[in-house]
Design an enzyme around this catalytic site. Sequence first.
Site, PDB file in Angstrom:
ATOM      1  CB  THR A  60      42.567  41.168  56.440  1.00 15.73           C
ATOM      2  OG1 THR A  60      43.018  41.776  57.649  1.00 15.73           O
ATOM      3  CG2 THR A  60      41.694  42.278  55.826  1.00 15.73           C
ATOM      4  N   GLY A 105      44.816  47.772  51.790  1.00 18.83           N
ATOM      5  CA  GLY A 105      45.441  47.686  50.517  1.00 18.83           C
ATOM      6  C   GLY A 105      45.067  48.899  49.443  1.00 18.83           C
ATOM      7  CG  HIS A 106      45.780  52.557  50.288  1.00 19.78           C
ATOM      8  ND1 HIS A 106      46.494  53.633  51.129  1.00 19.78           N
ATOM      9  CD2 HIS A 106      44.541  52.394  50.636  1.00 19.78           C
ATOM     10  CE1 HIS A 106      45.518  53.695  51.902  1.00 19.78           C
ATOM     11  NE2 HIS A 106      44.433  53.033  51.942  1.00 19.78           N
ATOM     12  CE  LYS A 143      41.100  54.285  52.700  1.00 21.60           C
ATOM     13  NZ  LYS A 143      39.871  53.317  52.325  1.00 21.60           N
ATOM     14  CG  ASN A 179      43.938  46.270  58.303  1.00 15.50           C
ATOM     15  OD1 ASN A 179      44.833  47.211  58.148  1.00 15.50           O
ATOM     16  ND2 ASN A 179      43.005  46.306  59.392  1.00 15.50           N
TER      17      ASN A 179
HETATM   18  P1  IMP Z   1      40.499  43.217  60.360  1.00 17.79           P
HETATM   19  O1  IMP Z   1      40.673  44.624  60.229  1.00 17.79           O
HETATM   20  O2  IMP Z   1      41.514  42.320  59.496  1.00 17.79           O
HETATM   21  O3  IMP Z   1      40.724  42.918  61.720  1.00 17.79           O
HETATM   22  O4  IMP Z   1      39.140  42.946  59.660  1.00 17.79           O
HETATM   23  C1  IMP Z   1      37.768  43.365  60.406  1.00 17.79           C
HETATM   24  C2  IMP Z   1      37.089  43.819  59.122  1.00 17.79           C
HETATM   25  O5  IMP Z   1      37.505  44.921  58.541  1.00 17.79           O
HETATM   26  C3  IMP Z   1      36.889  42.713  58.221  1.00 17.79           C
HETATM   27  O6  IMP Z   1      35.420  42.712  57.484  1.00 17.79           O
HETATM   28  C4  IMP Z   1      37.600  43.152  56.978  1.00 17.79           C
HETATM   29  O7  IMP Z   1      37.184  42.745  55.648  1.00 17.79           O
HETATM   30  C5  IMP Z   1      37.485  44.892  57.339  1.00 17.79           C
HETATM   31  N1  IMP Z   1      38.612  45.566  56.639  1.00 17.79           N
HETATM   32  C6  IMP Z   1      39.847  45.844  57.236  1.00 17.79           C
HETATM   33  N2  IMP Z   1      40.638  46.462  56.460  1.00 17.79           N
HETATM   34  C7  IMP Z   1      39.907  46.837  55.490  1.00 17.79           C
HETATM   35  C8  IMP Z   1      40.248  47.656  54.306  1.00 17.79           C
HETATM   36  O8  IMP Z   1      41.441  48.120  54.053  1.00 17.79           O
HETATM   37  N3  IMP Z   1      39.202  47.754  53.299  1.00 17.79           N
HETATM   38  C9  IMP Z   1      37.967  46.995  53.414  1.00 17.79           C
HETATM   39  N4  IMP Z   1      37.744  46.321  54.483  1.00 17.79           N
HETATM   40  C10 IMP Z   1      38.816  45.849  55.290  1.00 17.79           C
END
Ligand code: IMP
Length: 426
Positions: A128, A40-41, A16, A38
């Site tokens: 994350t 990362g671009h 993205k 969470n």
């Molecule tokens: P959280 O958003 O840190 O609570 O993580 C919950 C789930 O969403 C986990 O499987 C993370 O690896 C996934 N996740 C969160 N943000 C991203 C992102 O930007 N890209 C890919 N996976 C994400």
Amino acid sequence: MSVLVIEGSQWGDEGKGKITDYLGQNADVVVRSQGGNNAGHTITINGEKFALRSIPSGIFNPKIKNVMANGMVIDPKQMLEELDGLISRGVKEFKLYISNRAHIVLPYHKDLDGAYEDLKGSLKIGTTKRGIGPCYADKVNRIGIRMGDFINPESFKKHLTDALAIKNKELSMLGLKTYTVDELFNEYSKYAKRIKPYVCDTAELLENEIEKNSKILFEGAQGAMLCIDHGTYPYVTSSSPIGASVPLNAGIAPKYITDVLGICKSYDTRVGEGPFPTEIDGEIGNYIREKGHEYGTVTKRPRRVGWLDCVALNYARRVSGINHLSLMLFDVLGGLKEIKICYAYELDGEVTTSFPSTLDELSRVKPMYITMPGFDEDISNIKDFDSLPVNAKEYIKKIEELTKIKVSMISVGPDRNQTIILEKLL
Ligand code: IMP
């Protein structure tokens, strides 16, 4: 009027950042509406790589207004570090607006994120660990702290005192370190002071921009299959990253959204736990992972790799209103003898194109594939659709046929100029 939503249409990490940067060249406003650091671009500008976590990707262009909207959860300390990092690399002139209704992530959210993951054992989500889930939980539980209160010292102290009265009990119950109001207040009020000039009512700002006919780009974070409502629950993030959530998360009327562009890898990846029907192990999986540099931007974890799942993609289209696709990392598939594409699932002996709601069903589905011939040619310098190898064109047409979404952009490399445009969207 052009209000374009960019949405990850798979499990996040679709690229993205590149498309936001590309379309952002024509945007007046770039908005992040949910999630936090969470995300990362990665953006490559003149060969230089920048990794953004919570700050919108229009930050590199001094003319663009960058909005962090009410649906976000913002870690003030990390956000300032991110901003300082950009400033030290020469990004000195920028426009940034942070919603007074966005919630803030505090250290105890991160502690609790880790503790809940440990407690879940084999059921852990693979978060994350940035405190995102616990911060959204506090928002829903009505003990969160919002930017508007954070930047007012008296109000911040009061809200922190109220929150800690509850959070410290939770932390001690879990055997974690508790916090005094003073220690958090003393550290975080310094961040609040720095953030204050950027805080405003961003929903009002957006309405004013819409009235001026500005070009507004909502950059997505995460992906449709990680949506708290429509994703592969519980292996999801704690907010809704789909186009349909944008009006709520940014405070604009739904009628203003003109298009939803789904960003979609030419294959699938996912980080963290959870079912992944088209996952491929072995040699082909490794080939795609290495060629596509499929390692997490935030956590550096190797991503799981799979064939393109059009059942999931079609589902994402339906729940979020995707009407255009940008096909990413298409060059990565070059060199494969055959490319598979999932068009249906077999579940308990029945063929279905519906996406199951339960993990139990999803872990039992067997993907049904169409196998297509691959292409060997290096496509990374191709500028128009007609010049693509025949097999590459056939693959794209098959995706359009199976998902009922028009492929409007194709990315054949990380740089801005490695983008084939089939329809101009902004
Ligand atoms: P959280 O958003 O840190 O609570 O993580 C919950 C789930 O969403 C986990 O499987 C993370 O690896 C996934 N996740 C969160 N943000 C991203 C992102 O930007 N890209 C890919 N996976 C994400």
